[in-house]
Design an enzyme around this catalytic site. Structure first.
Site, mmCIF file in Angstrom:
data_model
loop_
_atom_site.group_PDB
_atom_site.id
_atom_site.type_symbol
_atom_site.label_atom_id
_atom_site.label_comp_id
_atom_site.label_asym_id
_atom_site.label_seq_id
_atom_site.Cartn_x
_atom_site.Cartn_y
_atom_site.Cartn_z
ATOM 1 N N THR A 72 114.320 49.406 15.052
ATOM 2 C CA THR A 72 115.605 49.932 15.532
ATOM 3 C C THR A 72 116.757 49.048 15.056
ATOM 4 O O THR A 72 117.766 49.538 14.539
ATOM 5 C CB THR A 72 115.589 50.016 17.075
ATOM 6 N N ALA A 201 106.701 45.155 13.337
ATOM 7 C CA ALA A 201 105.361 44.553 13.392
ATOM 8 C C ALA A 201 104.417 45.275 14.350
ATOM 9 O O ALA A 201 103.215 45.364 14.099
ATOM 10 C CB ALA A 201 105.482 43.082 13.807
ATOM 11 N N HIS A 202 104.967 45.812 15.459
ATOM 12 C CA HIS A 202 104.047 46.362 16.472
ATOM 13 C C HIS A 202 103.409 47.677 16.048
ATOM 14 O O HIS A 202 102.503 48.179 16.716
ATOM 15 C CB HIS A 202 104.740 46.470 17.838
ATOM 16 N N CYS A 328 109.360 56.842 21.375
ATOM 17 C CA CYS A 328 110.290 56.362 22.375
ATOM 18 C C CYS A 328 110.411 57.303 23.545
ATOM 19 O O CYS A 328 110.800 56.909 24.625
ATOM 20 C CB CYS A 328 111.663 56.191 21.752
HETATM 21 N N1 PLP Z 1 111.460 54.315 12.892
HETATM 22 C C1 PLP Z 1 110.321 55.006 13.085
HETATM 23 C C2 PLP Z 1 109.907 56.009 12.062
HETATM 24 C C3 PLP Z 1 109.538 54.767 14.216
HETATM 25 O O1 PLP Z 1 108.416 55.448 14.390
HETATM 26 C C4 PLP Z 1 109.972 53.801 15.151
HETATM 27 C C5 PLP Z 1 109.214 53.575 16.403
HETATM 28 O O2 PLP Z 1 108.705 54.495 17.012
HETATM 29 C C6 PLP Z 1 111.165 53.093 14.898
HETATM 30 C C7 PLP Z 1 111.876 53.381 13.755
HETATM 31 C C8 PLP Z 1 111.666 52.060 15.842
HETATM 32 O O3 PLP Z 1 110.904 50.897 15.730
HETATM 33 P P1 PLP Z 1 110.946 49.794 16.909
HETATM 34 O O4 PLP Z 1 110.072 50.317 18.000
HETATM 35 O O5 PLP Z 1 110.378 48.576 16.265
HETATM 36 O O6 PLP Z 1 112.341 49.631 17.306
#
Ligand code: PLP
Length: 386
Positions: A72, A201-202, A328
């Site tokens: 994000t 990373a997660h 999310c």
């Molecule tokens: N972009 C995509 C395609 C994702 O699947 C996700 C997480 O679900 C993100 C961005 C956001 O990543 P983070 O959870 O590390 O903020």
């Protein structure tokens, strides 16, 4: 009751090898990487080693990798900086982007800073490449194209090389969200040719709270966060040293074991497709996710042929973790923006979308539990309809 985890696109279990590496740093290397004494230098060396490792694996320069807290943050930094610092006044994107891209673009749009064009999307979730090509012929505004590499809900894979070529020919910046593909494919960023990309990373059995953004050396974006000037001025704030070490280790493991993992997960996905088609007449798949070659191999977006608003709870009761929307918004009963984009509202009333996502640890026995439960849910729904 056996718990079944089929939500690896939301997050993955951290690998024990990653935990060990991180624990070692937590116990033994506590210095602030900005300190010039030996404690600081030790911590700094670990960060630079991780940067070198990651950049080598992606075939880019270490100077093009900036560590961040997550996907994000990476995507927000890129988009906002392109508008604030690189004079971008037009963004070409799609309604299928992850919320962190979609909302960041909506925000800069609502401030009147840019014109935003959202590409036409076909029923199978593919973007209209011809429309993109036509739009790029207009050189009157500095343009950023922001289109994700693999969709986190329906698994469609975008032809990044084709878009990079189009963008280069038209002197246009290109950002692609690679959060679902880094560590899932052996990517060569130079060959792919985009200007900006992101990683978390997660999503690859690493820790939460660590990621990176890739920015081509020539791009000259500026930081969103000001302060002590860490990450060569791009991202101030004391670095998450053990997170960065964990990210690098997770990336190593993912790429070193990639062939075995892909083979195993593809088998699991094909098995799931076959078993679903046998157990549930009329079952379908959203986007291109039923096509193993054209979609993310670790994700299957199922389209059940009935509408069941309570399915999340029913699966939860059976100990099965899947997602009904994006990572999310899992748990939310609201239809996701991606599904609403590719399905008509009448269709949405008649179906139930479900995203299952696999890892190298997923077993056929777990899939059997899922199929058995979905079969019972289907029978109940068909009985209620009769
Ligand atoms: N972009 C995509 C395609 C994702 O699947 C996700 C997480 O679900 C993100 C961005 C956001 O990543 P983070 O959870 O590390 O903020």
């Amino acid at each position: 009751m056996q718990r079944v985890y089929l939500d690896n696109a939301a997050t993955t279990a951290i690998r024990p090898e990653v935990v060990d590496e991180m624990a070692n740093v937590m116990k033994n290397v506590f210095g602030n990487p900005s300190s010039t004494h030996v404690f600081g230098r030790e911590a700094k060396a670990l960060i630079e080693l991780a940067r070198k490792n990651i950049s080598q694996r992606l075939n880019v320069s270490p100077a093009e990798i900036y560590f961040t807290s997550c996907g994000t943050e990476s995507n927000n930094t890129i988009i906002r900086s392109c508008v604030n610092d690189l004079d971008v006044s037009r963004i070409i994107t799609s309604n299928l982007e992850h919320k962190c891209v979609y909302e960041a673009i909506k925000d800069v749009e609502s401030r009147g800073k840019v014109e935003v064009i959202r590409l036409n999307i076909f029923e199978n979730g593919e973007i209209d490449y011809n429309q993109l090509e036509e739009l790029l012929k207009d050189h009157s505004q500095k343009t950023l194209v922001s289109l994700m590499h693999a969709n986190n809900e329906i698994g469609n894979i975008t032809d990044v090389k084709r878009i990079s070529k189009l963008c280069q020919e038209n002197n246009t910046l290109f950002h692609t969200d690679t959060v679902q593909t880094v560590g899932h494919y052996d990517l060569d960023f130079q060959d792919l040719g985009m200007d900006f990309a992101s990683c978390s990373a997660h999503k690859i059995h690493g820790p939460k709270g660590a990621g990176f953004l890739y920015a081509k050396k020539s791009s000259h974006i500026k930081p969103l966060i000001s302060g002590g000037g860490q990450e060569r001025g791009m991202r101030s704030g004391t670095e998450n040293v053990y997170g960065i070490v964990g990210l690098s280790k997770a990336f190593d493991l993912a790429i070193d074991e990639l062939d075995q993992h892909i083979q195993h997960i593809k088998q699991i996905k094909q098995y799931t497709i076959n078993q679903l088609q046998e157990a549930i007449p009329g079952v379908g798949f959203n986007g291109l996710s039923g096509d193993l070659d054209k979609s993310l191999y670790a994700l299957l977006s199922i389209r059940l042929p009935f509408h069941d608003a309570l399915i999340g709870f029913e699966l939860e009761l059976a100990g099965i973790a899947v997602s009904q929307g994006s990572a999310c918004s899992s748990g939310a009963a609201k239809t996701s923006g991606v599904i609403s984009t590719i399905c008509s509202s009448e269709e949405i009333e008649r179906i139930t979308p479900l995203r299952v996502s696999f890892s190298h640890e997923t077993t056929k026995e777990e899939i059997d539990i899922l199929i058995g439960t979905l079969k019972k849910i289907t029978e109940k729904n068909l009985l209620q309809k009769a």
